[in-house]
Design a protein around this motif. Structure first.
Motif, PDB file in Angstrom:
ATOM      1  N   THR A 174      66.817  52.516  15.499  1.00 29.85           N
ATOM      2  CA  THR A 174      67.655  53.574  16.015  1.00 29.85           C
ATOM      3  C   THR A 174      67.027  55.020  16.066  1.00 29.85           C
ATOM      4  OG1 THR A 174      69.774  54.436  16.366  1.00 29.85           O
ATOM      5  CG2 THR A 174      68.932  53.936  14.354  1.00 29.85           C
ATOM      6  N   VAL A 176      67.983  59.069  15.208  1.00 28.19           N
ATOM      7  CA  VAL A 176      69.001  59.902  14.532  1.00 28.19           C
ATOM      8  C   VAL A 176      68.278  61.374  14.865  1.00 28.19           C
ATOM      9  CG1 VAL A 176      70.283  60.816  12.754  1.00 28.19           C
ATOM     10  CG2 VAL A 176      69.686  58.487  12.772  1.00 28.19           C
ATOM     11  N   ALA A 227      75.239  60.320   7.581  1.00 26.68           N
ATOM     12  CA  ALA A 227      75.156  59.743   8.776  1.00 26.68           C
ATOM     13  C   ALA A 227      74.429  58.593   8.708  1.00 26.68           C
ATOM     14  CB  ALA A 227      74.769  60.678   9.739  1.00 26.68           C
ATOM     15  N   ILE A 231      74.978  54.533   9.518  1.00 25.72           N
ATOM     16  CA  ILE A 231      74.146  53.705  10.417  1.00 25.72           C
ATOM     17  C   ILE A 231      73.911  52.714   9.526  1.00 25.72           C
ATOM     18  CG2 ILE A 231      72.099  53.810  11.769  1.00 25.72           C
ATOM     19  CD1 ILE A 231      72.446  56.573  12.186  1.00 25.72           C
ATOM     20  N   THR A 234      76.292  49.817   9.933  1.00 26.16           N
ATOM     21  CA  THR A 234      76.791  49.322  11.097  1.00 26.16           C
ATOM     22  C   THR A 234      76.155  48.094  11.415  1.00 26.16           C
ATOM     23  OG1 THR A 234      77.207  51.739  11.749  1.00 26.16           O
ATOM     24  CG2 THR A 234      77.140  50.157  13.292  1.00 26.16           C
ATOM     25  N   PRO A 237      73.592  49.035  15.424  1.00 28.20           N
ATOM     26  CA  PRO A 237      73.454  50.352  15.515  1.00 28.20           C
ATOM     27  C   PRO A 237      73.151  50.727  17.028  1.00 28.20           C
ATOM     28  CG  PRO A 237      72.294  49.758  13.692  1.00 28.20           C
ATOM     29  CD  PRO A 237      72.541  48.540  14.398  1.00 28.20           C
ATOM     30  N   LYS A 238      73.605  51.786  17.611  1.00 32.20           N
ATOM     31  CA  LYS A 238      73.073  52.122  18.777  1.00 32.20           C
ATOM     32  C   LYS A 238      71.771  52.763  18.809  1.00 32.20           C
ATOM     33  CE  LYS A 238      76.160  55.558  18.837  1.00 32.20           C
ATOM     34  NZ  LYS A 238      76.932  56.560  19.486  1.00 32.20           N
ATOM     35  N   HIS A 240      71.013  55.861  20.074  1.00 36.47           N
ATOM     36  CA  HIS A 240      70.828  57.142  19.568  1.00 36.47           C
ATOM     37  C   HIS A 240      71.997  57.673  18.917  1.00 36.47           C
ATOM     38  CE1 HIS A 240      67.323  57.671  22.797  1.00 36.47           C
ATOM     39  NE2 HIS A 240      67.964  56.539  23.310  1.00 36.47           N
ATOM     40  N   TYR A 241      71.725  58.414  17.796  1.00 35.35           N
ATOM     41  CA  TYR A 241      72.678  59.297  17.197  1.00 35.35           C
ATOM     42  C   TYR A 241      72.321  60.899  17.112  1.00 35.35           C
ATOM     43  CZ  TYR A 241      74.502  54.997  15.727  1.00 35.35           C
ATOM     44  OH  TYR A 241      75.085  53.507  15.398  1.00 35.35           O
ATOM     45  N   ARG A 242      73.312  61.649  17.096  1.00 33.91           N
ATOM     46  CA  ARG A 242      73.018  63.206  17.008  1.00 33.91           C
ATOM     47  C   ARG A 242      73.837  63.673  15.995  1.00 33.91           C
ATOM     48  NH1 ARG A 242      74.020  60.904  22.560  1.00 33.91           N
ATOM     49  NH2 ARG A 242      71.836  60.754  23.287  1.00 33.91           N
ATOM     50  N   LYS A 249      74.853  69.454  19.842  1.00 27.60           N
ATOM     51  CA  LYS A 249      75.479  68.229  20.462  1.00 27.60           C
ATOM     52  C   LYS A 249      75.798  68.326  21.839  1.00 27.60           C
ATOM     53  CE  LYS A 249      77.835  66.650  16.755  1.00 27.60           C
ATOM     54  NZ  LYS A 249      78.709  65.811  15.993  1.00 27.60           N
TER      55      LYS A 249
END
Length: 273
Positions: A174, A176, A227, A231, A234, A237-238, A240-242, A249
């Motif tokens: 992922t 971040v 953050a 993650i 999780t 995880p997706k 993309h994270y911002r 954002k």
């Protein structure tokens, strides 16, 4: 659905001696992870609570040595966090080619080579997580930060491809993307000099001040640490994270919906151009 963090999972984080990397390393250590940071010169940081191994992300040989050192001690690497990076500013026309290449070597090829080096071990373990620290700047071409944006954007896109290629190996990846945080990145950037005779003298000077002021007023790096911890906990995880100021954002979403010229005018206004 969240999963409880397993005790003593082994984490390797590049650039763990200062800034965001150090905050993440110390936070995860407190959460019962076995954390190793990296530095080109770990002997300079004798007060670090997190053990540092010698690693230069632009040197493949040191990558191999560092991974071997951690594996010899722990037998596995569960989480790789590609955090080491450099800033670079300047008019695209005037930024020296060798400095552009150095930025790509650190911000793109370095993480890519670390990923390649750790994947065989993660396949052997039948699992792992790789977190690439990119930047909100990687979602857009910013004036006088075009090279930095390009290096981070390249890593964002490469991660998308990696996620699909790794789906059969239980290896997750992922990105971040942080906004501005109160770190020493501005001091460590390569700044193309503001030349008196340059046609970019005035606008570059103005934008440079805006950029530095934003970093100085940035958020606490512990926000990034929290953050990353979330993650890690999780299950899936997706991509993309911002993390950062709401406006920063939001700028990513606005780029998707606004006409190009409108978005460009918004950036010009933001950077006082």
């Amino acid at each position: 659905m969240k999963t409880d963090a397993l005790p003593k999972k082994v984490v390797l984080i590049t650039g763990g001696s200062s800034g965001i990397g150090k905050s993440i390393a110390e936070y995860l250590q407190k959460k019962n992870y076995m954390v190793y940071g990296t530095s080109r010169n770990p002997e300079k940081f004798t007060d670090n609570s997190v053990p540092l191994v010698a690693l230069d992300v632009t040197d493949k040989e040191t990558i191999g040595v560092a991974l071997s050192e951690v594996l010899q001690k722990e037998g596995r690497i569960d989480i790789l966090i590609n955090n080491a990076g450099v800033g670079i500013t300047g008019p695209l026309e005037e930024t020296p080619e060798d400095e552009i290449k150095k930025a790509f070597e650190t911000n793109y090829f370095g993480p890519l080579n670390l990923i390649k080096a750790v994947l065989p071990q993660m396949r052997k373990q039948k699992g792992g997580l790789i977190i690439n620290i990119t930047s909100i700047a990687g979602y857009m071409g910013l004036p006088y930060r075009g090279i930095y944006s390009a290096t981070k954007g390249a890593l964002e896109i490469t991660t998308e491809a990696f996620r699909m290629e790794l789906k059969d190996f239980n290896i997750q990846m992922t990105n971040v993307a942080p906004g501005d945080f109160a770190t020493n990145i501005a001091a460590g950037r390569y700044h193309a000099p503001v030349r008196e005779e340059s046609p970019y003298n005035k606008p570059y000077s103005v934008t440079l001040k805006v950029m530095n002021d934003h970093v100085d007023a940035g958020k606490d790096p512990e926000l990034m640490a929290k953050a990353v911890y979330k993650i890690i906990r999780t299950k899936n995880p997706k991509g993309h994270y911002r993390v950062g100021e709401q406006l920063q954002k939001l700028s990513i979403g606005l780029k998707r919906i606004l006409p190009d010229k409108v978005y460009e005018k918004m950036l010009l206004k933001f950077y006082k151009l």
